[in-house]
Write a protein that holds these residues in place. Structure first.
Motif, PDB file in Angstrom:
ATOM      1  N   ASP A   1      -4.692 -14.098  -5.153  1.00 17.00           N
ATOM      2  CA  ASP A   1      -3.828 -13.122  -5.522  1.00 17.00           C
ATOM      3  C   ASP A   1      -3.244 -13.077  -7.027  1.00 17.00           C
ATOM      4  OD1 ASP A   1      -1.670 -11.056  -5.059  1.00 17.00           O
ATOM      5  OD2 ASP A   1      -2.744 -10.732  -3.257  1.00 17.00           O
ATOM      6  N   ASP A   2      -2.279 -12.407  -7.196  1.00 13.36           N
ATOM      7  CA  ASP A   2      -1.578 -11.979  -8.762  1.00 13.36           C
ATOM      8  C   ASP A   2      -1.373 -13.703  -9.209  1.00 13.36           C
ATOM      9  OD1 ASP A   2      -0.289 -11.104 -10.550  1.00 13.36           O
ATOM     10  OD2 ASP A   2       1.183 -10.119  -9.438  1.00 13.36           O
TER      11      ASP A   2
ATOM     12  N   TRP B   1      -7.692 -11.136  -7.091  1.00 14.04           N
ATOM     13  CA  TRP B   1      -6.684  -9.840  -7.277  1.00 14.04           C
ATOM     14  C   TRP B   1      -6.632  -9.283  -8.668  1.00 14.04           C
ATOM     15  CZ3 TRP B   1      -2.608  -9.058 -10.579  1.00 14.04           C
ATOM     16  CH2 TRP B   1      -1.662  -8.128 -10.125  1.00 14.04           C
TER      17      TRP B   1
ATOM     18  N   ARG C   1       8.647  -2.024 -11.478  1.00 15.98           N
ATOM     19  CA  ARG C   1       8.247  -3.432 -11.431  1.00 15.98           C
ATOM     20  C   ARG C   1       7.948  -4.167 -12.896  1.00 15.98           C
ATOM     21  NH1 ARG C   1       3.565  -6.719  -8.467  1.00 15.98           N
ATOM     22  NH2 ARG C   1       4.917  -8.316  -7.617  1.00 15.98           N
TER      23      ARG C   1
ATOM     24  N   LYS D   1      -9.358  -7.403  -4.772  1.00 14.78           N
ATOM     25  CA  LYS D   1      -8.010  -6.786  -4.144  1.00 14.78           C
ATOM     26  C   LYS D   1      -7.494  -5.970  -5.449  1.00 14.78           C
ATOM     27  CE  LYS D   1      -3.468  -7.403  -2.399  1.00 14.78           C
ATOM     28  NZ  LYS D   1      -2.583  -8.550  -1.866  1.00 14.78           N
TER      29      LYS D   1
ATOM     30  N   ASP E   1      -4.899  -3.652  -6.873  1.00 15.47           N
ATOM     31  CA  ASP E   1      -3.698  -3.396  -7.006  1.00 15.47           C
ATOM     32  C   ASP E   1      -3.086  -2.413  -7.938  1.00 15.47           C
ATOM     33  OD1 ASP E   1      -1.082  -3.297  -5.794  1.00 15.47           O
ATOM     34  OD2 ASP E   1      -0.808  -5.811  -5.778  1.00 15.47           O
TER      35      ASP E   1
ATOM     36  N   ASN F   1       0.885  -1.136  -8.853  1.00 12.92           N
ATOM     37  CA  ASN F   1       2.132  -1.195  -8.105  1.00 12.92           C
ATOM     38  C   ASN F   1       3.117  -0.255  -8.851  1.00 12.92           C
ATOM     39  OD1 ASN F   1       2.742  -3.540  -6.432  1.00 12.92           O
ATOM     40  ND2 ASN F   1       1.111  -4.430  -7.893  1.00 12.92           N
TER      41      ASN F   1
ATOM     42  N   GLY G   1       1.639  -2.450  -1.331  1.00 12.79           N
ATOM     43  CA  GLY G   1       1.500  -1.917  -0.012  1.00 12.79           C
ATOM     44  C   GLY G   1       0.748  -0.729  -0.038  1.00 12.79           C
TER      45      GLY G   1
ATOM     46  N   ASP H   1       3.045  -3.804   2.574  1.00 11.71           N
ATOM     47  CA  ASP H   1       3.461  -5.065   2.259  1.00 11.71           C
ATOM     48  C   ASP H   1       4.281  -5.821   3.360  1.00 11.71           C
ATOM     49  OD1 ASP H   1       2.140  -5.594   0.070  1.00 11.71           O
ATOM     50  OD2 ASP H   1       4.125  -5.555  -1.074  1.00 11.71           O
TER      51      ASP H   1
END
Ligand code: DGJ
Length: 736
Positions: free
Chosen positions: A363-364, A411, A443, A477, A479, A481, A529, A548
C-alpha cells in the motif's frame, strides 16, 4: 402520420417527407416500443413531431396494445404538450425541469427538438441499439438519443449525442443523459448519502411535488457525500420480492445530477446526467458532445430481481473481467501504514504465503525521496521508490514474492500531488488551484489537472513504469483521496467551465490507454474508501473498495446497500482489526465478495492462524458461487436482529448462506427459520456449517436433507445467537 427521413448532402440537415396514409386519422401517432425480457419502454412521436415517453414498465402481452396506452392513461390536460418529453428541451414550450438547455450562437436560449428518424440495430443476440434523431426546426442543432438494451438482463443504457451545425459557438447549459417518465400514484425514492467510513447510508422517502435533486459537486471522489445510484418504487415501497421498482445510476466518475420531479399530471420525471453546475460546455461548428450513459433496470417483482438484473449485466458486459476470477490478498495498509522496509516486506510476503492467499498488496508509502512518503503530508507525485525503504526497488520485492510463491501488487494515487513533492515544484501549472487564492487541502494534497493531455501522459507513464519495472505486476490499487477545491485549470484558459467534464474525460483517456496495454490486470477502484464507485469507472476496474470502514458489523450494512447495484465479485472486502466482533465474524463478512486480509498475520495465535488458513481454503471452494451466483437478500439487517444473504449457483446445485447477528442485546438471534430463495424446488439439499472456528461443533445437522421446496417454504434456522453471531451454511444438492 409517418415520417420518413431523407438525408440531404449536408450531414446535419434532414428533411421530412410526411406521408398521410389512407386510414390514418389525424391523431394516429407512431410508437417505438423497446422491449427487454420482462419490460418495455414505449416512446411515441406525436402529431407535432415531438418524442414522448408513453410507458415504462412491465411488458404487455400484445405489442399492438402499446398504441392504446396514451388514451388509457390520459389524465388532466397537458397544456404544454410536453410533460412527457423523452428529452425535454428548455426555452420553448417546456415549463418543467429540462434535460437540455442551450444558448445558440446568436445568443438565443430556446430549443425545440422534433423527431427526424430512428433506427434499431441488433449488436448481438442479447443487445440492441435504438437511436432516435431529433432536430431543432429553427436552428441547425440536433440531438440523437441512444438506447442500448440488454434483453435478458432487462437493462437499458441511455445516453445522447448533441451536435451543432451552427455557424458560431453554441453553449450547452444542461446536457442530461436521460429523461425518463414514470407513472404511479406515489413514488418512493431510496437514495444514499455518506462520508468517510459512512458510505451508502440509505434514506427512503415518498417524493412530494417539486424537484428533488441528487447531486455531487466534488469533482474527484465524487461519491464521498452521495453516490449517483438510487431506486424509485412505484405506488408503495418495493420489498425484496414485490412491488414495481426502477434502479438507476449514472456511468460517470465526476459531478452528477439527478432531478426527480412530479409533474402536474402526477407523472415522475427523472432527469439524470453530468452535473451542469459550473459546467457550461462550448460546441464549435460541427462538434458533437456525447453524454455518459445512464443505466437503469425495472422490476415488477421487487428489488431482488432488479439487483440481479444489474449484477448479470455488470458481470456480462460492464465490469472489467466480470466473468473472470479474482485474487485473494494480504494488504499491508493497516498493519504497517507508512512504516516498512525491505526486510519487513519480506516477512509480509512469507505471511502472504503462509495465509494461503494469492497476492501481497503493497500500500501507500513506498515512494518519494526528496520528500519521502512517511506520512500523508509528502511525496504524492514522486513515484520513484523510496531508497531508504526499498533500496533495490519494487523489482526486488517482486522477485522475493515470486520466490515465496505469491503474486505482487501495488498501490498508487496517480491523480494527486502533495505540495511537498518534486512534482509540485516542477509543474505548478499541472496542479488544480486558483491562481489568486490560497491553496486549500484535502488530506494535505491537491489534484492534478487531468484535463491537460500532458498530465494524462504523466499519469499513464506513472502506472506504465510500474509494469516496466515489474512485468509480472499482478494487481493495482488505484486510490483517489481528495475532492477538488478551487477548481481551475491553467491549460483550459478561458474555458474553465469545461473543467469538471474534461477532468473525467482525461481520466477515462488514461484508463483506456492503460487497458489497451494491460487489458486484464486486476485493478481496485479505491477512493479514500468508497468515494468513487460507479459503472463509468468500473469498466476499467475489476473491483472496488466499498469503505475504509472494515468493522464487520458496519460492513454488513454497507455491503448490503452496495449489493443492490454491484455484484459481489466487485466488492473488495478485507479482514482487519476494526470492530469488536470475533475473527470468525470478520472473516465471514469479508467472504461475501472478494476476500482479502489486512491484519498482522505474524501476531495471530496459532489457532487464529489455522482458522484463517482454513477459511481461505473454504473460500476457494465457494468463491465461484459468491462471485457468479444469483444473490438473494434473505433477512434485512435494518429490519431485524439478523442479517442473512444467500448466493445460489446458477445451476441451483449449490448455495452459500451467510448469517449474522446485528443486534447484540440479550437474547437476540434467529428465533425462526429463514426462507431460502432461488433453489430448485424439486432438488434435495444437505446443509453444512462451514468456516467453524477450530474446536467449535456445528449445530446444524448435516445428515438431514431437505427439498428445495421445503427450504423455500419452511426454511432453515441458522441458529444465530450471541454465542454464534456469525454462521455460514453451505447448501449442496444431495441425491438422497
Ligand atoms: C485510502 C484507502 O482507502 C486506504 O485503503 C489506504 O490505501 C489509504 N488511502 C492509503 O493512503
Amino acid at each position: 402520420m409517418r415520417y420518413i427521413s431523407i438525408k440531404y448532402l449536408q450531414p446535419c440537415f434532414t428533411a421530412f417527407l410526411v406521408i398521410t396514409m389512407s386510414g390514418f386519422t389525424a391523431s394516429a401517432q407512431q410508437t417505438i416500443p423497446l422491449e427487454t425480457a420482462d419490460n418495455v419502454l414505449v416512446l411515441q412521436i406525436d402529431q407535432t413531431k415531438r418524442l414522448n415517453t408513453l410507458y415504462l414498465g412491465a411488458k404487455l402481452a400484445n405489442t399492438t396494445d402499446y398504441a392504446l396506452i396514451g388514451d388509457a392513461r390520459s389524465s388532466t390536460a397537458d397544456f404544454t404538450g410536453m410533460f412527457r418529453s423523452a428529452y425535454t428541451p428548455a426555452g420553448s414550450r417546456n415549463v418543467l425541469e429540462p434535460a437540455i438547455s442551450v444558448t445558440h450562437a446568436d445568443g438565443n436560449n430556446s430549443l425545440d427538438l422534433q423527431y427526424v428518424s430512428h433506427e434499431s440495430k441488433k449488436l448481438a443476440a442479447d443487445i440492441s441499439l435504438l437511436s432516435i434523431r431529433l432536430k431543432d426546426p429553427a436552428y441547425n442543432f440536433e440531438v440523437t438519443l441512444f438506447y442500448k438494451s440488454y434483453y435478458e438482463e432487462n437493462v437499458i443504457e441511455q445516453w445522447c449525442t448533441i451536435t451543432s451545425g451552427e455557424k458560431g459557438t453554441v453553449t450547452l447549459q444542461k446536457f442530461a443523459s436521460a429523461n425518463l417518465n414514470l407513472q404511479a400514484k406515489h413514488y418512493w425514492l431510496r437514495q444514499y448519502h455518506g462520508d468517510w467510513a459512512k458510505e451508502m447510508r440509505p434514506d427512503e422517502t415518498e417524493l412530494t411535488h417539486g424537484i428533488k435533486t441528487l447531486d455531487s459537486k466534488l469533482g474527484t471522489r465524487a461519491n464521498l457525500l452521495m453516490p449517483s445510484v438510487f431506486m424509485i418504487s412505484l405506488d408503495q415501497p418495493a420489498t425484496e420480492d414485490a412491488g414495481q421498482v426502477l434502479f438507476g445510476a449514472l456511468e460517470w466518475s465526476g459531478n452528477f445530477r439527478t432531478d426527480l420531479e412530479i409533474d402536474p399530471q402526477e407523472n415522475l420525471r427523472v432527469i439524470s446526467g453530468i452535473n451542469n453546475y459550473a459546467s457550461a460546455y462550448q460546441l464549435k461548428p460541427g462538434e458533437t458532445f456525447e453524454t455518459p450513459a445512464f443505466v437503469y433496470t425495472f422490476s415488477a417483482k421487487g428489488k431482488g430481481p432488479a439487483s440481479r438484473n444489474l449484477h448479470n449485466w455488470a458481470r456480462n458486459y460492464k465490469l472489467l473481467d466480470g466473468k473472470g476470477t479474482r485474487l485473494t490478498l494480504l494488504n499491508n495498509w493497516e498493519s504497517t501504514y507508512f512504516d516498512f522496509n525491505e526486510s519487513r516486506l519480506s516477512g509480509l510476503l512469507k505471511d502472504t504465503h503462509n495465509l494461503g492467499v494469492d497476492l501481497f498488496l503493497l500500500d501507500d508509502g513506498w515512494f518519494g525521496n526528496a520528500y519521502p512518503r512517511n506520512s500523508d503530508h509528502a511525496g504524492l507525485g514522486d513515484w520513484q521508490e523510496n531508497r531508504r525503504k526499498l533500496p533495490n526497488g519494487i523489482a526486488e520485492i517482486a522477485k522475493t514474492a515470486q520466490a515465496d510463491g505469491v503474486k505482487f501488487g501495488i498501490w498508487v494515487e496517480p491523480e494527486m500531488v502533495n505540495p511537498q513533492s518534486d512534482l509540485y515544484h516542477r509543474h505548478p501549472d499541472w496542479v488544480i488551484k486558483q491562481p489568486q487564492r490560497d491553496e486549500y487541502y484535502f488530506r494535505n494534497q491537491l489534484v492534478l489537472d487531468l484535463s491537460n493531455a500532458q498530465v494524462q501522459d504523466f499519469v499513464f507513464h506513472t502506472v506504465d513504469s510500474l509494469f516496466i519495472k515489474d512485468p509480472g505486476l499482478a494487481y493495482i490499487k488505484w486510490d483517489c483521496n481528495s475532492v477538488i477545491y478551487n477548481a481551475y485549470s491553467v491549460k483550459l484558459g478561458n474555458l474553465q467551465s469545461q473543467f469538471y467534464v474534461d477532468y473525467v474525460r482525461g481520466l477515462y483517456n488514461v484508463l483506456k490507454r492503460l487497458r489497451s496495454k494491460y487489458p486484464v490486470v486486476p485493478m481496485m477502484l479505491c477512493s479514500g474508501g468508497g468515494g468513487r464507485v460507479d459503472y463509468g469507472a468500473l469498466q476499467y476496474f475489476t473491483e472496488y473498495w466499498p469503505s475504509d470502514n472494515t468493522d464487520p458489523l458496519e460492513r454488513i450494512f454497507i455491503q448490503w446497500e452496495y449489493s443492490y447495484f454491484y455484484p459481489a465479485i466487485a466488492s473488495a472486502n478485507h479482514v482487519t482489526d476494526w470492530g469488536k466482533q470475533s475473527l470468525k465474524y470478520r472473516v465471514d463478512a469479508a467472504m461475501m465478495g472478494k476476500l482479502g486480509f489486512d491484519i498482522v498475520v505474524s501476531k495471530l495465535s496459532p489457532v487464529d492462524l489455522k482458522f484463517c488458513q482454513d477459511a481461505v481454503a473454504a473460500y476457494n471452494g465457494i468463491k465461484a458461487v459468491v462471485w457468479q451466483g444469483d444473490q438473494f437478500r434473505l433477512a434485512n439487517p435494518d429490519q431485524g436482529s439478523v442479517a442473512s444473504m444467500l448466493y445460489v449457483k446458477p445451476d441451483q446445485t449449490c448455495a452459500v448462506m451467510f448469517n449474522y447477528l446485528v443486534n447484540f442485546r440479550y437474547g437476540e438471534g434467529s428465533h425462526s427459520p429463514i426462507l431460502l430463495k432461488g433453489l430448485d424446488a424439486a432438488k434435495r439439499y444437505r446443509v453444512k456449517e462451514i468456516n467453524l472456528y477450530p474446536g467449535v461443533k456445528p449445530v446444524i445437522d448435516e445428515q438431514k436433507s431437505y427439498s428445495g421446496d421445503f427450504l423455500g417454504k419452511i426454511g432453515i434456522n441458522p441458529v444465530v445467537t450471541n454465542e454464534r453471531s456469525s454462521v455460514v451454511l453451505l447448501i449442496n444438492e444431495s441425491n438422497q
